[in-house]
Design an enzyme around this catalytic site. Structure first.
Site, short mmCIF file in Angstrom:
data_model
loop_
_atom_site.label_atom_id
_atom_site.label_comp_id
_atom_site.label_asym_id
_atom_site.label_seq_id
_atom_site.Cartn_x
_atom_site.Cartn_y
_atom_site.Cartn_z
N CYS A 84 -15.40 68.20 -3.56
CA CYS A 84 -14.06 68.49 -2.87
C CYS A 84 -13.27 69.38 -3.68
CB CYS A 84 -13.34 67.09 -2.40
SG CYS A 84 -14.40 66.03 -1.18
N HIS A 106 -5.33 68.01 -2.06
CA HIS A 106 -6.45 67.82 -1.44
C HIS A 106 -6.46 66.82 -0.22
CE1 HIS A 106 -10.63 66.99 -0.05
NE2 HIS A 106 -10.75 65.75 -0.85
N ASN A 120 -10.59 64.64 5.87
CA ASN A 120 -11.04 65.19 4.67
C ASN A 120 -12.13 66.47 4.96
OD1 ASN A 120 -12.18 65.88 2.11
ND2 ASN A 120 -12.27 63.84 1.51
O1 UT7 Z 1 -12.66 63.84 -1.32
C1 UT7 Z 1 -12.76 62.57 -2.16
C2 UT7 Z 1 -13.24 61.76 -1.15
N1 UT7 Z 1 -13.06 60.46 -1.14
C3 UT7 Z 1 -11.80 59.67 -0.84
O2 UT7 Z 1 -10.85 60.45 -1.21
C4 UT7 Z 1 -11.67 58.44 -0.62
C5 UT7 Z 1 -10.89 57.33 -1.59
N2 UT7 Z 1 -10.66 56.34 -1.07
C6 UT7 Z 1 -10.24 55.93 0.27
O3 UT7 Z 1 -9.63 56.80 0.85
C7 UT7 Z 1 -10.18 54.57 0.44
O4 UT7 Z 1 -10.73 53.66 -0.40
C8 UT7 Z 1 -10.74 54.18 2.04
C9 UT7 Z 1 -10.09 54.82 3.14
C10 UT7 Z 1 -12.16 54.82 1.95
C11 UT7 Z 1 -10.76 52.76 2.21
O5 UT7 Z 1 -9.39 52.22 2.27
P1 UT7 Z 1 -9.26 50.87 1.33
O6 UT7 Z 1 -7.71 50.43 1.63
O7 UT7 Z 1 -9.73 50.99 -0.16
O8 UT7 Z 1 -10.22 49.75 2.17
P2 UT7 Z 1 -11.47 48.80 1.44
O9 UT7 Z 1 -12.45 49.67 1.29
O10 UT7 Z 1 -10.89 47.95 0.54
O11 UT7 Z 1 -11.70 48.07 2.73
C12 UT7 Z 1 -10.77 46.97 3.40
C13 UT7 Z 1 -11.36 46.33 4.72
C14 UT7 Z 1 -12.76 45.93 4.43
O12 UT7 Z 1 -13.07 44.62 4.98
P3 UT7 Z 1 -12.78 43.21 4.20
O13 UT7 Z 1 -13.72 43.48 3.27
O14 UT7 Z 1 -11.49 43.29 3.85
O15 UT7 Z 1 -12.93 42.17 5.38
C15 UT7 Z 1 -13.80 46.96 5.00
O16 UT7 Z 1 -14.72 46.36 5.65
O17 UT7 Z 1 -11.52 47.47 5.81
C16 UT7 Z 1 -12.79 47.44 6.32
N3 UT7 Z 1 -13.21 48.77 6.38
C17 UT7 Z 1 -12.93 49.20 7.91
N4 UT7 Z 1 -12.20 48.49 8.83
C18 UT7 Z 1 -12.06 49.16 9.74
C19 UT7 Z 1 -13.61 49.95 5.98
N5 UT7 Z 1 -13.77 50.81 6.56
C20 UT7 Z 1 -13.15 50.62 7.73
C21 UT7 Z 1 -13.14 51.22 9.24
N6 UT7 Z 1 -12.74 50.41 10.06
N7 UT7 Z 1 -13.34 52.43 9.39
#
Ligand code: UT7
Length: 382
Positions: free
Chosen positions: A114, A253, A283
């Site tokens: 990215c 980004h 993204n």
């Molecule tokens: O270009 C570089 C590429 N990558 C990035 O920039 C990604 C950087 N990271 C992020 O943007 C965030 O970490 C995410 C958007 C990927 C995830 O957000 P988060 O607030 O860190 O969520 P999390 O991974 O801590 O997950 C929270 C909850 C989990 O459930 P539990 O364990 O709390 O019950 C996940 O299973 O959200 C759940 N979850 C979802 N729920 C509904 C994860 N993905 C989804 C989804 N829909 N799509």
């Protein structure tokens, strides 16, 4: 005499097919509220049957060249930043070179995930301002939808497809990229990975040779991004001899609105000085910064003399920031008939040129095969 690489043309292309959060909720266990509140994304564009990374790169490139009214046969360098090339080899940049008829151009792809566009733009800008090349085409193009696991809700909701391009030209007056800061931390490589070839490929792919999809430790990448974006931007601003107060527009980004807001807070920039279009495209990896930059220009967010900071981060881990002085002349919105005709002629010529070159390879092959047969017969007779 110091040279600068001015941005003389810019263009973008995004596929027509829109995939909303509700569309995704029909594929995986997710919902619009979660995606919007955690990422800021409302919809993204996904390549259809006909779009490819190359075709999107070509469309963005042609728009950038047309804006500068540049004849593609005068382009000297093409750099494509991508992690989703149509083929590992040959490079996407060489395919772009052929389609647009840039007969004199060196062409290569650059992989920094990215952060790829900031890397590619920095390299091309340096090659132009050093005097090595008079101009360059820099493109960020991605078909992220091809490498996603559409059963993994933690990643498939985040990404989209598209392409953006800059056409750079040498100029003696100050402008274009004033400074850049690039960095990497390979110890975090496993936090964000994509398809593989080579030895690591064999155990990872199944018997059907399906490519490994993108995998990510979202929280770890989030932590890394919030730490590095402000730091990288500050380093580039300092290198340019400016201060945060001199920055008119910040184009980060587009990975997550919460990461963008955190970077803006670190840099003490109000959100009015931050360009955001993540809600429309998600993204798009290496395409995200050029697409956002082009839209910022189209929306009149930049005026001559403004200082812009772009910052990218991603797999590698990698990061890159650059300070750009915007000195482009306003471009007429409507293309004149003469310009349209010139462009039509240029790209028809490119098609004919490409056909002739391809025929040249076939004829060379025939001649060589014929010569081998004759030589063999001669040896037999002797
Ligand atoms: O270009 C570089 C590429 N990558 C990035 O920039 C990604 C950087 N990271 C992020 O943007 C965030 O970490 C995410 C958007 C990927 C995830 O957000 P988060 O607030 O860190 O969520 P999390 O991974 O801590 O997950 C929270 C909850 C989990 O459930 P539990 O364990 O709390 O019950 C996940 O299973 O959200 C759940 N979850 C979802 N729920 C509904 C994860 N993905 C989804 C989804 N829909 N799509």
């Amino acid at each position: 005499m110091r040279r600068y690489a001015h941005i003389r043309g810019w263009g973008k292309y995004v596929p027509e097919r829109v995939m909303t959060n509700d569309d995704l909720a029909r594929i995986v266990d997710t919902n619009d509220e979660w995606i919007r509140s955690r990422t800021g994304i409302a919809e993204r564009r996904i390549v259809g049957e006909t779009d490819t990374t190359t075709s999107m790169a070509v469309k963005a490139a042609i728009e950038a060249l047309s804006m500068a009214d540049c004849d593609p046969s005068t382009v000297e360098l093409i750099v494509v930043a991508t992690m989703t090339p149509d083929r590992v080899m040959p490079a996407t940049a060489t395919a772009v070179q052929d389609v647009i008829g840039a007969d004199r151009a060196a062409a290569f792809d650059l992989g920094a995930a990215c952060s790829g566009f900031v890397y590619a733009y920095s390299v091309a800008s340096q090659l132009v301002s050093s005097g090595a090349y008079k101009n360059a085409l820099v493109i960020g193009a991605e078909s992220m939808s091809h490498i996603l696991d559409w059963n993994d809700r933690a990643t498939c909701v985040l990404f989209g497809d598209g392409a953006g391009a800059f056409y750079l030209e040498a100029n003696e007056s100050p402008g274009g990229m004033l400074a850049f800061e690039l960095g990497s931390d390979g110890s975090g490589g496993e936090l964000l990975t994509g398809p593989t070839v080579g030895n690591s490929y064999k155990p990872l792919c199944g018997p059907d040779l399906k490519l490994q999809a993108l995998e990510m430790n979202g929280r770890a990448v989030f932590r890394f991004a919030t730490k590095i974006m402000g730091k990288a931007a500050d380093a580039a601003i300092q290198e340019a001899g400016l201060t945060r107060e001199d920055i008119d527009l910040f184009i980060p980004h587009q990975a997550n609105i919460r990461i963008i807001e955190s970077a803006a807070r670190q840099l003490k920039l109000p959100m009015e000085k931050v360009y955001v279009n993540i809600h429309r495209y998600g993204n798009t990896s290496a395409a995200s910064i050029p697409v956002a930059f082009v839209e910022a220009v189209e929306e009149g967010r930049l005026k001559r003399g403004d200082n812009v900071v772009v910052v990218g981060f991603g797999g590698g881990l990698t990061w890159g920031a650059a300070v750009v002085k915007w000195v482009a002349e306003p471009v007429p919105v409507e293309s004149s008939g003469a310009r349209v005709a010139r462009n039509w002629f240029r790209y028809q010529r490119a098609r004919i040129g490409s056909f002739q070159n391809r025929m040249g390879h076939v004829v060379d092959e025939w001649i060589e095969t014929g010569a081998r047969i004759v030589a063999k017969q001669k040896r037999r007779r002797e």
